[in-house]
Design a protein around this motif. Structure first.
Motif, PDB file in Angstrom:
ATOM      1  N   LEU B 144       0.845  -1.205   0.000  1.00 19.45           N
ATOM      2  CA  LEU B 144       0.000   0.000   0.000  1.00 19.45           C
ATOM      3  C   LEU B 144       0.875   1.248   0.000  1.00 19.45           C
ATOM      4  N   PRO B 145       0.409   2.307  -0.657  1.00 16.99           N
ATOM      5  CA  PRO B 145       1.101   3.589  -0.510  1.00 16.99           C
ATOM      6  C   PRO B 145       1.120   3.987   0.960  1.00 16.99           C
ATOM      7  N   GLU B 146       2.154   4.697   1.358  1.00 15.28           N
ATOM      8  CA  GLU B 146       2.327   4.995   2.783  1.00 15.28           C
ATOM      9  C   GLU B 146       1.108   5.670   3.421  1.00 15.28           C
ATOM     10  N   PRO B 147       0.505   6.669   2.766  1.00 10.43           N
ATOM     11  CA  PRO B 147      -0.656   7.309   3.416  1.00 10.43           C
ATOM     12  C   PRO B 147      -1.806   6.329   3.661  1.00 10.43           C
ATOM     13  N   GLN B 148      -2.005   5.404   2.691  1.00  7.77           N
ATOM     14  CA  GLN B 148      -3.086   4.425   2.855  1.00  7.77           C
ATOM     15  C   GLN B 148      -2.737   3.407   3.937  1.00  7.77           C
ATOM     16  N   ARG B 149      -1.480   2.988   3.935  1.00 12.20           N
ATOM     17  CA  ARG B 149      -1.063   2.026   4.967  1.00 12.20           C
ATOM     18  C   ARG B 149      -1.247   2.629   6.353  1.00 12.20           C
ATOM     19  N   GLU B 150      -0.825   3.875   6.484  1.00 14.55           N
ATOM     20  CA  GLU B 150      -0.967   4.538   7.774  1.00 14.55           C
ATOM     21  C   GLU B 150      -2.433   4.639   8.176  1.00 14.55           C
ATOM     22  N   ALA B 151      -3.273   5.017   7.209  1.00 18.09           N
ATOM     23  CA  ALA B 151      -4.697   5.186   7.518  1.00 18.09           C
ATOM     24  C   ALA B 151      -5.342   3.858   7.909  1.00 18.09           C
ATOM     25  N   VAL B 152      -5.003   2.805   7.189  1.00 15.05           N
ATOM     26  CA  VAL B 152      -5.579   1.489   7.495  1.00 15.05           C
ATOM     27  C   VAL B 152      -5.131   1.017   8.881  1.00 15.05           C
ATOM     28  N   LEU B 153      -3.848   1.218   9.167  1.00 12.61           N
ATOM     29  CA  LEU B 153      -3.345   0.773  10.471  1.00 12.61           C
ATOM     30  C   LEU B 153      -3.958   1.584  11.610  1.00 12.61           C
ATOM     31  N   LEU B 154      -4.096   2.876  11.384  1.00 13.64           N
ATOM     32  CA  LEU B 154      -4.694   3.698  12.443  1.00 13.64           C
ATOM     33  C   LEU B 154      -6.154   3.319  12.677  1.00 13.64           C
ATOM     34  N   ARG B 155      -6.818   2.927  11.599  1.00 13.37           N
ATOM     35  CA  ARG B 155      -8.237   2.580  11.729  1.00 13.37           C
ATOM     36  C   ARG B 155      -8.413   1.188  12.338  1.00 13.37           C
ATOM     37  N   TYR B 156      -7.682   0.229  11.840  1.00 14.84           N
ATOM     38  CA  TYR B 156      -7.955  -1.155  12.233  1.00 14.84           C
ATOM     39  C   TYR B 156      -6.985  -1.721  13.266  1.00 14.84           C
ATOM     40  N   CYS B 157      -5.850  -1.115  13.405  1.00 18.30           N
ATOM     41  CA  CYS B 157      -4.904  -1.584  14.431  1.00 18.30           C
ATOM     42  C   CYS B 157      -5.035  -0.726  15.678  1.00 18.30           C
ATOM     43  N   ALA B 158      -4.978   0.591  15.463  1.00 18.24           N
ATOM     44  CA  ALA B 158      -5.090   1.492  16.616  1.00 18.24           C
ATOM     45  C   ALA B 158      -6.540   1.763  16.972  1.00 18.24           C
ATOM     46  N   GLU B 159      -7.448   1.484  16.051  1.00 16.60           N
ATOM     47  CA  GLU B 159      -8.880   1.703  16.253  1.00 16.60           C
ATOM     48  C   GLU B 159      -9.214   3.165  16.551  1.00 16.60           C
ATOM     49  N   LEU B 160      -8.574   4.049  15.830  1.00 20.99           N
ATOM     50  CA  LEU B 160      -8.932   5.460  15.933  1.00 20.99           C
ATOM     51  C   LEU B 160     -10.128   5.734  15.039  1.00 20.99           C
ATOM     52  N   ASP B 161     -10.885   6.782  15.359  1.00 21.76           N
ATOM     53  CA  ASP B 161     -11.978   7.135  14.461  1.00 21.76           C
ATOM     54  C   ASP B 161     -11.440   8.034  13.335  1.00 21.76           C
ATOM     55  N   TYR B 162     -12.310   8.294  12.370  1.00 18.56           N
ATOM     56  CA  TYR B 162     -11.833   9.012  11.184  1.00 18.56           C
ATOM     57  C   TYR B 162     -11.386  10.435  11.512  1.00 18.56           C
ATOM     58  N   ALA B 163     -12.074  11.056  12.439  1.00 14.72           N
ATOM     59  CA  ALA B 163     -11.689  12.421  12.812  1.00 14.72           C
ATOM     60  C   ALA B 163     -10.277  12.429  13.412  1.00 14.72           C
ATOM     61  N   GLU B 164      -9.992  11.421  14.218  1.00 13.46           N
ATOM     62  CA  GLU B 164      -8.657  11.340  14.834  1.00 13.46           C
ATOM     63  C   GLU B 164      -7.597  11.038  13.782  1.00 13.46           C
ATOM     64  N   ILE B 165      -7.939  10.165  12.850  1.00 10.08           N
ATOM     65  CA  ILE B 165      -6.976   9.844  11.787  1.00 10.08           C
ATOM     66  C   ILE B 165      -6.698  11.088  10.947  1.00 10.08           C
ATOM     67  N   ALA B 166      -7.769  11.824  10.640  1.00  8.63           N
ATOM     68  CA  ALA B 166      -7.611  13.039   9.838  1.00  8.63           C
ATOM     69  C   ALA B 166      -6.739  14.053  10.562  1.00  8.63           C
ATOM     70  N   SER B 167      -7.005  14.226  11.829  1.00  2.00           N
ATOM     71  CA  SER B 167      -6.231  15.176  12.625  1.00  2.00           C
ATOM     72  C   SER B 167      -4.767  14.777  12.680  1.00  2.00           C
ATOM     73  N   LEU B 168      -4.566  13.494  12.844  1.00  2.83           N
ATOM     74  CA  LEU B 168      -3.208  12.975  12.964  1.00  2.83           C
ATOM     75  C   LEU B 168      -2.430  13.124  11.652  1.00  2.83           C
ATOM     76  N   ALA B 169      -3.135  12.877  10.541  1.00  4.44           N
ATOM     77  CA  ALA B 169      -2.460  12.949   9.245  1.00  4.44           C
ATOM     78  C   ALA B 169      -2.464  14.364   8.679  1.00  4.44           C
ATOM     79  N   GLY B 170      -3.199  15.251   9.305  1.00  2.00           N
ATOM     80  CA  GLY B 170      -3.260  16.622   8.825  1.00  2.00           C
ATOM     81  C   GLY B 170      -4.022  16.758   7.525  1.00  2.00           C
TER      82      GLY B 170
END
Lengths: 248, 196
Positions: B144-170
């Protein structure tokens, strides 16, 4: 999607057989103390917050005569060597008004404590207290002047819970505790647990004064209060801890 | 004193029940027991996240450890806003990215040995099963491209919500959702192709 969902679920699992949770936590905590971590900076000085709301419930308290608290003995006396291990916390720096201004102010710190030795944590704004949590007070009064202390809590219903001095008999009118002079880190000998406070906001106040106050005098001022607490006691320094009480 | 009654309450139990922000406030005063409770609470997810990012559980553990030590070092600057988990994984994500950049080549060489070491104590059938499970999804993530890998891991590994992922990734929340969606689609394709 079932198999794929299973694959996604596996993302939350550790992929390898690494150290156990206990081992990992121990490693982390060891690294936190191996000198790489800087010494904790002093906690920011507490601001004296002058805030007080409705006093209707305080009046109700008088009507109902509800002034209750539980005293838990921790050590025998006002001892410089308490049986609980209290972490170092930068003092609040509250100075009793009316005393000489100097570079060694009287300070008050509060802790959440239990009767069990070693079980005390600093009381911080935002802390949630529960049944079984008592409040432990430590003070320093390095000067030779007389300083007096009162500590009480106001719950969500504005009921007053007297922590220091003890107020268990409505016919009495106890006065502030006189703090020992030229001492540091002196712990009051009791952990005081408010008895059945209303769930919700719980404010703990420490009043430092150069002359003793009495319980009924303080309550009468609270009863009439339409202003922030410190304005009710112009000759007193007020420290406030904004906590919450969670009934189990 | 007028009344004496002793109520005993074990502190570790009380710590476990306290929120992340409250534990961080206590940690900021130097209260190690509070921070230890936090580490214990989040260590599994952070370790899994770092291991997936780094493609290696041993390296991941080292990075996770550094992450927790960094949070401890910066405990006094933490602003309690009910977002400790996002803060923690933000730190972990930065650590992982640095790790990957610094050791991209070295990882490829040592990975196989590290996996073998990590599972050396498990029965051989279990080791094979674990390795297959782990490597299968890691291969997919690596593509996966790095941004997608990060987003998938944050969602399914860290279980963050989308708002948190967005904030984290800017990025805007819609972008975060899109990255997770596209990442999942690609991951699914990769895994399916491997099965066939």
């Amino acid at each position: 999607m079932g198999r794929f969902a299973e694959e996604l679920r596996r993302l939350r699992e550790l992929p390898g057989a690494g150290p156990s949770a206990d081992e990992f936590v121990a490693r982390v905590m060891a690294s936190c103390t191996t000198g790489v971590a800087p010494a904790p900076e002093p906690t920011r000085p507490r601001r004296l917050i002058w805030r007080f709301g409705s006093v209707l419930a305080v009046a109700a308290m008088f009507v109902l005569g509800v002034v209750s608290m539980r005293k838990l003995r921790l050590t025998g006396t006002d001892s410089p060597a308490p049986s609980v291990a209290l972490p170092a916390v930068t003092p609040s720096g509250v100075t009793a008004r009316g005393g000489a201004s100097d570079a060694s102010p009287t300070t008050v710190q509060a802790f959440v404590g239990h009767a069990a030795p070693g079980a005390a944590l600093p009381l911080l704004d935002g802390a949630t207290l529960r049944p079984g949590d008592g409040i432990l007070i430590r003070y320093s009064n390095p000067s030779a002047r007389r300083v007096y202390l009162m500590v009480f809590a106001l719950d969500e219903q504005r009921t007053v819970h007297w922590l220091h001095p003890a107020y268990l008999d409505e016919s009495s009118n106890p006065t502030s505790l006189e703090l020992a002079r030229e001492v540091t880190d002196r712990v009051l000998p009791e952990v005081a647990e408010p008895e059945n406070p209303a769930p919700g906001a719980l404010r703990v106040y420490a009043l430092l004064s150069a002359t003793p106050l009495d319980v009924k005098g303080v309550e009468s001022r609270l009863d009439a209060a339409t202003r922030p607490i410190p304005e009710l006691f112009p000759q007193v320094e007020v420290e406030e801890w904004r906590c919450a009480w969670l009934a189990k | 004193m007028r009344s004496v009654a002793v109520r005993r309450a074990p502190l570790p139990h009380a710590l476990d029940e306290r929120g992340d922000d409250e534990l961080m406030r206590l940690a900021a005063t130097g209260e190690r027991a509070a921070y230890e409770a936090l580490v214990r609470r989040h260590q599994e997810r952070v370790r899994a996240y770092c291991a997936r990012w780094c493609g290696n559980s041993l390296v991941g553990d080292d990075v996770a450890q550094e992450c927790f030590v960094e949070v401890w070092r910066r405990r006094e600057s933490y602003v309690p806003q009910g977002r400790f988990k996002a803060y923690l994984f933000h730190t972990a994500a930065n650590r992982c990215k640095n790790q990957r950049r610094a050791q991209a080549r070295e990882l490829a060489v040592t990975d196989a040995h590290a996996h073998a070491d990590a599972r050396a104590s498990a029965p051989i059938s279990e080791r094979i099963r674990l390795r297959e499970r782990s490597e299968r999804i890691e291969r997919g993530l690596a593509r996966l491209p790095e941004p997608q890998r990060e987003a998938v891991l944050l969602r399914y590994c860290a279980e963050l919500d989308y708002a948190e992922i967005a904030s984290l990734a800017g990025v805007p929340e819609a972008t975060a959702r899109s990255r997770v969606f596209l990442g999942l689609m690609k991951l699914r394709r990769v895994l399916r192709a491997e099965q066939e």
